[in-house]
Structure formats: C-alpha cells, structure tokens
Design a protein around this motif. Structure first.
Motif, short mmCIF file in Angstrom:
data_model
loop_
_atom_site.label_atom_id
_atom_site.label_comp_id
_atom_site.label_asym_id
_atom_site.label_seq_id
_atom_site.Cartn_x
_atom_site.Cartn_y
_atom_site.Cartn_z
N ALA A 197 -15.27 -1.40 0.49
CA ALA A 197 -16.40 -2.14 1.34
C ALA A 197 -17.46 -1.02 1.71
O ALA A 197 -18.65 -1.47 1.62
N ILE A 198 -17.29 0.01 1.94
CA ILE A 198 -18.31 1.02 2.06
C ILE A 198 -19.28 1.17 0.82
O ILE A 198 -20.44 1.34 0.96
N LEU A 199 -18.46 1.18 -0.35
CA LEU A 199 -19.38 1.52 -1.57
C LEU A 199 -20.06 0.17 -1.65
O LEU A 199 -21.31 0.45 -2.03
N TYR A 200 -19.47 -1.04 -1.29
CA TYR A 200 -20.35 -2.02 -1.50
C TYR A 200 -21.65 -2.17 -0.46
O TYR A 200 -22.53 -2.71 -0.92
N GLU A 201 -21.38 -1.69 0.64
CA GLU A 201 -22.51 -1.69 1.42
C GLU A 201 -23.56 -0.70 0.71
O GLU A 201 -24.87 -1.17 0.94
N ILE A 202 -23.41 0.40 0.07
CA ILE A 202 -24.27 1.24 -0.61
C ILE A 202 -24.96 0.71 -1.84
O ILE A 202 -26.12 0.67 -2.05
N PHE A 203 -23.88 0.23 -2.81
CA PHE A 203 -24.28 0.01 -4.22
C PHE A 203 -24.20 -1.54 -4.37
O PHE A 203 -24.55 -1.78 -5.53
N GLY A 204 -23.75 -2.20 -3.46
CA GLY A 204 -23.68 -3.91 -4.00
C GLY A 204 -22.62 -4.07 -4.96
O GLY A 204 -21.50 -3.30 -5.04
N ASP A 205 -23.10 -4.81 -5.86
CA ASP A 205 -22.03 -5.36 -7.08
C ASP A 205 -21.56 -4.06 -7.90
O ASP A 205 -20.67 -4.12 -8.35
N GLN A 206 -22.69 -3.08 -8.06
CA GLN A 206 -22.23 -2.00 -8.72
C GLN A 206 -21.09 -1.31 -8.29
O GLN A 206 -20.41 -0.47 -9.01
N ALA A 207 -20.57 -1.50 -7.03
CA ALA A 207 -19.67 -0.74 -6.46
C ALA A 207 -18.18 -0.83 -7.29
O ALA A 207 -17.48 -0.06 -7.43
N PHE A 208 -18.13 -2.00 -7.82
CA PHE A 208 -17.01 -2.57 -8.32
C PHE A 208 -16.78 -2.01 -9.80
O PHE A 208 -15.58 -2.08 -10.33
N SER A 209 -17.80 -1.21 -10.34
CA SER A 209 -17.55 -0.63 -11.60
C SER A 209 -17.69 0.84 -11.30
O SER A 209 -17.80 1.60 -12.61
N LEU A 210 -17.70 1.50 -10.34
CA LEU A 210 -17.76 2.76 -10.18
C LEU A 210 -16.48 3.59 -10.64
O LEU A 210 -15.29 3.15 -10.34
N ASP A 211 -16.45 4.57 -11.14
CA ASP A 211 -15.27 5.31 -11.62
C ASP A 211 -14.87 6.62 -10.78
O ASP A 211 -15.13 7.68 -10.74
N VAL A 212 -14.37 5.87 -9.51
CA VAL A 212 -13.91 6.67 -8.39
C VAL A 212 -12.42 6.41 -7.90
O VAL A 212 -12.11 5.25 -8.16
N PRO A 213 -11.70 7.36 -7.29
CA PRO A 213 -10.29 6.95 -7.20
C PRO A 213 -10.08 5.62 -6.59
O PRO A 213 -9.18 4.86 -6.70
N ALA A 214 -11.10 5.47 -5.38
CA ALA A 214 -10.98 3.96 -4.64
C ALA A 214 -10.98 2.79 -5.53
O ALA A 214 -10.20 1.99 -5.20
N VAL A 215 -11.72 2.83 -6.36
CA VAL A 215 -12.06 1.76 -7.12
C VAL A 215 -10.84 1.64 -8.36
O VAL A 215 -10.16 0.72 -8.46
N ARG A 216 -10.38 2.87 -8.75
CA ARG A 216 -9.49 2.77 -9.81
C ARG A 216 -8.08 2.39 -9.33
O ARG A 216 -7.38 2.12 -10.07
N ALA A 217 -7.98 2.62 -7.80
CA ALA A 217 -6.89 2.10 -7.36
C ALA A 217 -6.41 0.74 -7.38
O ALA A 217 -5.36 0.23 -7.24
N PHE A 218 -7.43 0.01 -7.79
CA PHE A 218 -7.29 -1.55 -7.97
C PHE A 218 -7.10 -2.05 -9.32
O PHE A 218 -7.84 -1.40 -10.37
N SER A 219 -6.34 -3.01 -9.82
CA SER A 219 -6.39 -3.42 -11.04
C SER A 219 -7.49 -4.54 -11.16
O SER A 219 -8.07 -5.25 -10.08
N ALA A 220 -7.99 -4.86 -12.31
CA ALA A 220 -9.18 -5.69 -12.38
C ALA A 220 -9.12 -6.91 -11.95
O ALA A 220 -9.85 -7.66 -11.26
N ALA A 221 -7.97 -7.68 -11.59
CA ALA A 221 -7.33 -8.86 -11.32
C ALA A 221 -7.64 -8.80 -9.76
O ALA A 221 -7.81 -9.78 -9.16
N GLU A 222 -7.49 -7.47 -9.08
CA GLU A 222 -7.24 -7.45 -7.90
C GLU A 222 -8.88 -7.32 -7.41
O GLU A 222 -9.41 -7.97 -6.27
N LEU A 223 -9.64 -6.70 -8.18
CA LEU A 223 -11.02 -6.51 -7.91
C LEU A 223 -11.90 -7.75 -7.81
O LEU A 223 -12.84 -7.95 -6.85
N GLY A 224 -11.69 -8.70 -8.58
CA GLY A 224 -12.40 -10.14 -8.63
C GLY A 224 -12.38 -10.77 -7.20
O GLY A 224 -13.70 -11.02 -6.71
N PRO A 225 -11.05 -11.11 -6.78
CA PRO A 225 -11.17 -11.82 -5.51
C PRO A 225 -11.82 -10.94 -4.42
O PRO A 225 -12.33 -11.62 -3.47
#
Ligand SMILES: [Zn+2]
Ligand SMILES: [Zn+2]
Ligand SMILES: [Zn+2]
Length: 764
Positions: free
Chosen positions: A565-593
């Motif tokens: 959520a914090i990455l989303y505040e800063i980067f908007g939709d780009q947050a979901f494709s960042l290569d960082v531990p917090a984003v990698r911790a989700f599967s693609a199926a989890e990120l969509g919803p």
C-alpha cells in the motif's frame, strides 16, 4: 523549600512507596543515614499506607539509593513492595525525617507477593514442620489479591475460609511476636490446602509430595504439565527439550510468539541471560515479574523453540513455595506460559482447567485452595535505566496510582486489546489486573466480572463511565449499556493523559502517541499522532502521512500488504511490478485482487498508524511478510538492531497539509529501495532514527518544553531511548511510562483523567 545550591543538570527526584514490615524497625533512620551518605536531598515519612521517601540528586546516585534501600535495609525489615516513580527534581534543601501522617487508610489491597526468604528456608528444612509444604506463607509473602473476596481483609473474606487453622497455626496467628501474626492465609500440612496430581481426564493419580515428584518426572519425560499457581494455571515443559516445546506450541496453537522461562534460581537464570543492576533487582523483587533480558551470546542448552529468533528472553523466578519445590526437584528451567488457549483468559479453576486445557496438558498439578480472581504474570523490561511495566498484573495490581487531588468517581473501561479497567476512588486510581484482548466470549466475561468485583471490593459506585471513541469495542458497547453519563475519549489522547498522570504532569505538553490503531475524531484509523494537549483538550498537530490498509484486519496480519500500500502511494500501479521483497512475497494471483482493492478502495481504510509503518518497513527489509502474532514484525525490526551502531537516519520531509503536519516516509522508502543490499540492522536503525528525527523536528516547531511518549510503539526500547536522548539533546524534557504500560493496558488511566476535564465530549 528552596535549596541554596543549584541542582545538578541530571538531577532527578524519585518518589518511593514502601510497604511491608518497615514500620517500627528503624527504617526511617536507615533511609535518613543512607540519603545523608549519598548526599541526596528530600524526606522520609511514615503513614498508614506505608513508608514514603522522596530523594533527589544526580540520576546515577538516585538509582544507587533505590537499590540500596533493598540491599542494605535493617535485617528485620521486610519489604513487600517497593514502588518507584521518577519525577522532576524540585530543589529540596536537605534530607529530613518528616512527621508521621495519618494518610489514607482506604482499603489498600496488597498484591500477591513472592515467597519470602524465611518461608523458603522453612520449606527446604527437613526439621521444619512446613518442610516441603507448598502453601507456606507468612505476613510478608503469599497470596492476597487473588484470594480476597471482600474487605476488610481477614480469613473469612478469602478463599481460605474453608480451612480451619490447627492449634499450632492458630497460635502463630494470635502471637504478635510471630512472623505469622494475622497472616490470613496461614496454613500448614496439618490444616491447609493440599496438592494432587490428576491425569488428563481429571482423575487423581497422586497426592501430597508424591504428586509434586510425579509432576516433575512427567516434565522430565517431555510431558506438558498444567500447574495451578498463585493467580492461575501455567503450562510447563522442559525448556531444554525441543520436541516438548514444539509439542506445546502445536497443542496451544501458538506458533512463534515467545514463551517465558521460569529458572530454578537467580544464578541459573544468568546462565542464559545477562542482567543489569536494575534487571537483577526486578528479577528478585517481591512482584516476581517476567523480566525481558538480553540473551547471552553463545549460551547453550535451551530449545530454540522457546523464543525463536529472539535476542531477548522473558525470565522469571519461582514465586510460590509450590514453584520453588517443583523447580528445585527439576533443577532445570521450564517454559511457563499462561494456561489458556490463544488470547483467552488464564484458567483459575481445576475443573474448568481440565475442560479448557484438555488436549494440551498431559497432567494437572492442582490443589484445593481456590483462586478467587485471575492474575497473570506481569512483564517488565528496563528502559532508560528504570523499569517499564509492559503487562501490569501479579505483584502490581491492584496498587493504586496516586495522581494528586480528589477525583470524581469514574469507572474507565479501557480499550479493546490488552484490556484493563480503572476506577477513580478519592485521590487514587486503581487499575485492574491485565484482562486481555476482548476478542473471545471468555475474555468478555472476565472483563465484566472484573468490573463487578472491583466495584464490590472498593464499595465503589461510579457516577460517570469513560470509554473509547470506537463504537465497535466491546468495552464501549458495555459502557453504553450502563445507563450512566458517558465520556468518550479519543484513544491517543487517553494514552498521553495516562502518561501525564503517571508523571504528575500538568498541561500543556506535546504528546507523541504511537501505536497500532485507535479511532480518530475524523473517523479514520489514527496511530502515528503528535497531539498538543492543553487543559482544554487536544489539537492534532502532526501525524504519520496516511496510507491505506488493503483488507483491513488482513493488513494487520500481513505486513507485506501494508508495504504494498505504501509503495502504491508512491509509485501507483508500477508498485505491483517492483522487484522488492514485499511484492515478491505475493503470487501473481494474489496481486491482481489487491490492485483492484487499492484502486477502488474496497475494504481499504486509511490510517496514520506508526505501528503499521513499522510493519511496512519490516516487510520492505525482507524481515517479515506475514505475522504469526500481533506486533511480531515490529519486534523483529527492533531485534534486527541487536549489536548495530548506526547514528544516521534516512531523509524525510515534514509536510504541511491543511492545518496539520505530515511525517512523510516517502524519502525513507525510496532510500531503502535504493540500497537493496543494506544490512537489515543498519537499515532498521536508520528507520528508527528517522522517526525520532521527524518527531524532534515537530517538537521544535511546536516549542512545548514537556514532551510525553505513549502508545504501544514505546514498548520498543531502542525507539524510546533514542527519542528520550534526542529530545534531551535538543533542550526538551521527555516523559515516558514507568509503572503503567505504554500499550493499551494504560488507556483506562487516561480515560479516568479525561473524564475529570470539563471539555471532553459528554453524552448523558
Ligand atoms: Zn513468608
Ligand atoms: Zn496448621
Ligand atoms: Zn493504543
């Protein structure tokens, strides 16, 4: 009385309340001589409520004074409780013995007290008639609060009423020269309570001392024993046996939350941990709390499952003859954890225990002295060279907090988590023992019964009820049903008022209230607040830059959601494709919803929580993505600091938004992302330091000299110590908690204080 000599720059004043056999034993002259020897100023007096001392001088000498009050006391004096409150120095001219005062004799209920050395000597003396008797006690030790059913305190008003004293015990009880003169729970093997051992179905399998030795063999064999203690049941296993500890975790459904340890002796506790002078005093105090101690590097012998990945250990010593006998029999430390499932209240009745702990305990070591009210183990840690109570229960409850001045009779029902209630009676606030999170039916019942018992015990009829603003808290709903005038208190305002009351502070102050969550006056979730508290109320001068909590309660359990959520505040939709531990911790199926949730703000409240910001950084640093228990991620961020010396902070912005200031974390997040290989300890230190710098920056803009720290985040030792030292260095006077928890266990005291104010929102 003004002094001729200037006070040293680091002068502090300590107020000490001492209770026990300290009157008529030369205690006041002893205090006088000690103060003279150390060159401290102040006074000592005697009152119906105990011996009170105030002493001021350089901080390290005042601390030595407190230590020597116990260590060097006259031999025949017995200290049952010694409470210290550190206050600002006032400038006494010298040290004097003041006239004795009548003082308030108001029903002072003593807490349960750890077994005294004289009683310990008896139970280990084969020639003594109380040899191996687990219910030995005297005027100076033993059960009190947990067995008192009504006042005045005498045997008929305790759960000992069913035991008639034998001739010898009655002789001791009636003899003014005896240590057991008017010791209400006095008992011996001939007339008192007895031990039995039950199997997991509640069938008796042994009695008396053989029950104890059989329980000890069960523990040696890796079994789980439920042991009926002073204020409730403990579950115990061999702390060296990894499999046994794992089995306890599995059965208790407690995956990772650290267990406390009970060591047979002080010396054995020091095999595993180091302890400062303050920590040593706490460990051996009559309150007998769990003390959070740093683990010794290289100490071996404990199962890793006791407190996985934790550089501290919660350690306590045996507090009753039963525990002394059992631990002596074992000769090794045991895990001693509350006899309950998850967050339910601790079991106090053996029949109930067999029902509730079925499937957890293999044997039940029980006795026939009923426990009238549950009292958990207290938890303390050293912060800034003095004690900080994190869970206020055995040994502390129900000693009152003196706030000075008569109070209107108010009942405060506290918050939702770590609930405790409080009652204003005369000039004192009685805070109940820790009740727990009001999540389960059991804890809700305990909450109601503690309120009922408190009103009965103190013959207290409140005219007003104080509660939290949050309409969904069970405590608020209870308050609304009582039909009394109601004062609803904003959560963080209550935190600050609680810390002010404890430190005898008057407004105005700048309050820094940082915790997980509390409802704000604007209906959003607050938690990273800087409040300007005046006699008229408070203004929200600054807070953590708001962010979203996707999935609300789920975001509290999953730090990775907050980080996203914090990455989303800063980067908007780009947050979901960042290569960082917090984003990698989700599967693609989890990120969509989650993306949909954040874009459309579905089940996604806004918060300014400092606690959640700690979670987010723990996730960004790859330390914790999903929390097994509340506060785990923040704890691990603190653990990562161990051994790190880092003075730098990240860049930050204090941004002006409307009529408040935002503590903007964006530059810190960007700095973390720019250094993916940074040592987590260094990154964690920089994160802590950044929060402190932002707070100090706001303090400078507000210009209020007194700064008050409260809220669960200030259980964190590094954060509190850094904040205190940076505020001092910048010319401010910081205040923090001592005997009242900074977490929500202290909120009821603040609610009491708010209800004394004319301006607080009132609903009749
Ligand atoms: Zn004793
Ligand atoms: Zn007896
Ligand atoms: Zn709180």
């Amino acid at each position: 009385m003004a002094s001729n000599q200037p006070l040293p720059a680091d002068a502090v004043r300590v107020h000490v309340a001492i209770r026990g056999a300290v009157q008529g034993v030369g205690f006041r002259p002893f205090v006088y001589r000690l103060a003279q020897e150390l060159g401290l100023r102040g006074w000592v007096n005697n009152s119906a409520a105990g011996v009170f001392v105030e002493a001021e001088g350089p901080a390290h000498i005042v601390r030595a004074f407190v230590r020597r009050l116990e260590d060097d006391k006259p031999d025949i004096a017995i200290i049952q409780s010694l409470e210290t409150t550190f206050l600002d120095a006032t400038g006494y001219a010298g040290f004097e013995i003041r006239e004795s005062t009548g003082g308030e004799k108001r029903a002072l209920v003593m807490p349960d007290l750890a077994t005294c050395p004289a009683c310990i000597a008896e139970i280990f003396n084969p020639k003594d008639r109380r040899h191996r008797y687990p219910f030995t006690n005297c005027t100076n030790c033993g059960p009190r609060f947990s067995i008192i059913t009504a006042l005045p305190y005498d045997r008929a008003a305790t759960t000992m009423r069913g035991f008639a004293m034998c001739e010898q015990c009655a002789g001791e009880y009636k003899n003014p020269a005896d240590r057991r003169f008017h010791a209400q729970p006095n008992a011996c093997p001939d007339c008192g309570p007895q031990l039995t051992l039950w199997n997991s179905d509640g069938i008796e399998i042994a009695r008396l001392h053989p029950a104890l030795t059989a329980a000890a063999s069960a523990i040696c064999d890796g079994k789980i024993a439920a042991v009926k203690g002073l204020g409730g049941f403990h579950l115990m296993v061999d702390a060296r046996n990894h499999q046994a500890v794992q089995e306890l975790r599995a059965r208790k459904r407690r995956e990772e939350k650290p267990f406390a340890l009970m060591a047979p002796s002080f010396e054995q506790a020091l095999h595993y941990c180091s302890a400062s002078d303050v920590e040593r005093r706490l460990l051996r105090s009559p309150e007998c709390p769990i003390v959070l101690l740093p683990r010794l590097a290289g100490a071996t012998g404990l199962a890793t499952a006791v407190a996985p990945g934790n550089p501290t250990l919660g350690v306590m010593l045996p507090g009753t003859p039963l525990h002394h006998l059992l631990l002596r029999e074992l000769g090794f430390p045991v895990v001693a954890t509350s006899g309950n499932l998850a967050e339910e209240p601790i079991c106090i009745d053996e029949h109930e225990a067999v029902e509730r702990l079925r499937g957890i305990a293999d044997v039940f070591l029980v006795h026939d002295r009923p426990i009238f009210r549950h009292v958990d183990d207290s938890v303390v840690r050293e912060v800034c060279g003095r004690e900080l109570v994190l869970r206020r229960a055995r040994g502390f409850a129900p000693l009152p907090i003196q706030v000075g001045g008569e109070l209107a009779p108010v009942l405060a029902v506290g918050g939702h988590q770590k609930n405790a209630i409080a009652a204003a009676v005369g000039a004192q606030v009685f805070i109940s023992q820790h009740i727990g999170d009001l999540e389960t039916e059991g804890s809700h019942q305990a909450f109601q019964s503690v309120i009922g018992a408190f009103q009965k015990l103190y013959d207290f009829a409140p005219k007003t009820i104080a509660c939290d603003l949050h309409p969904d808290y069970l405590s608020t709903q209870y308050a609304e049903k009582r039909g009394l005038p109601l004062v609803k208190v904003q959560h963080h305002h209550a935190h600050i008022l609680s810390c002010m009351a404890e430190n005898h502070l008057q407004p105005p102050v700048l309050g820094i209230a940082w915790d997980g969550s509390g409802m704000g006056t604007d209906g959003t979730v607050w938690g990273g607040e800087l409040l300007h508290v005046t006699s008229a109320g408070f203004g929200r001068v600054a807070h953590v830059r708001p962010f979203l909590l996707p999935g609300n309660a789920k975001a509290v359990r999953e730090p990775r959601r907050v980080a996203l959520a914090i990455l989303y505040e800063i980067f908007g939709d780009q947050a979901f494709s960042l290569d960082v531990p917090a984003v990698r911790a989700f599967s693609a199926a989890e990120l969509g919803p989650l993306q949909t949730m954040l874009r459309q703000r579905l089940n996604t409240p806004t918060t300014s929580s400092a606690g959640r910001l700690f979670d987010a950084f723990a996730s960004l640093l790859g330390l914790r993505q999903i929390a097994a228990f509340e506060g785990q991620a923040a704890m691990e961020l603190e653990f990562a600091l161990a051994g790190t010396k880092e003075d730098n902070s990240y860049p930050y912005i204090i941004r002006s938004e409307g009529d408040t200031l935002w503590l903007d974390w964006e530059p810190a997040v960007r700095a973390v992302l720019a250094e993916p290989a940074a040592h987590p300890g260094i990154a964690s230190a920089r994160f802590h330091n950044t929060l402190v710098e932002m707070a100090v920056d706001v303090a400078k803009r507000i210009g209020e000299r007194n700064v008050v720290l409260s809220g669960g985040c200030f259980q964190n030792r590094y954060l509190t110590e850094r904040m205190v030292s940076r505020l001092l260095a910048s010319g401010y006077r910081p205040y923090w908690h001592q005997r009242v928890p900074p977490n929500d266990g202290g909120v009821a005291l603040g609610q009491i204080m708010a209800a004394q104010l004319p301006g607080e929102s009132r609903k009749d």
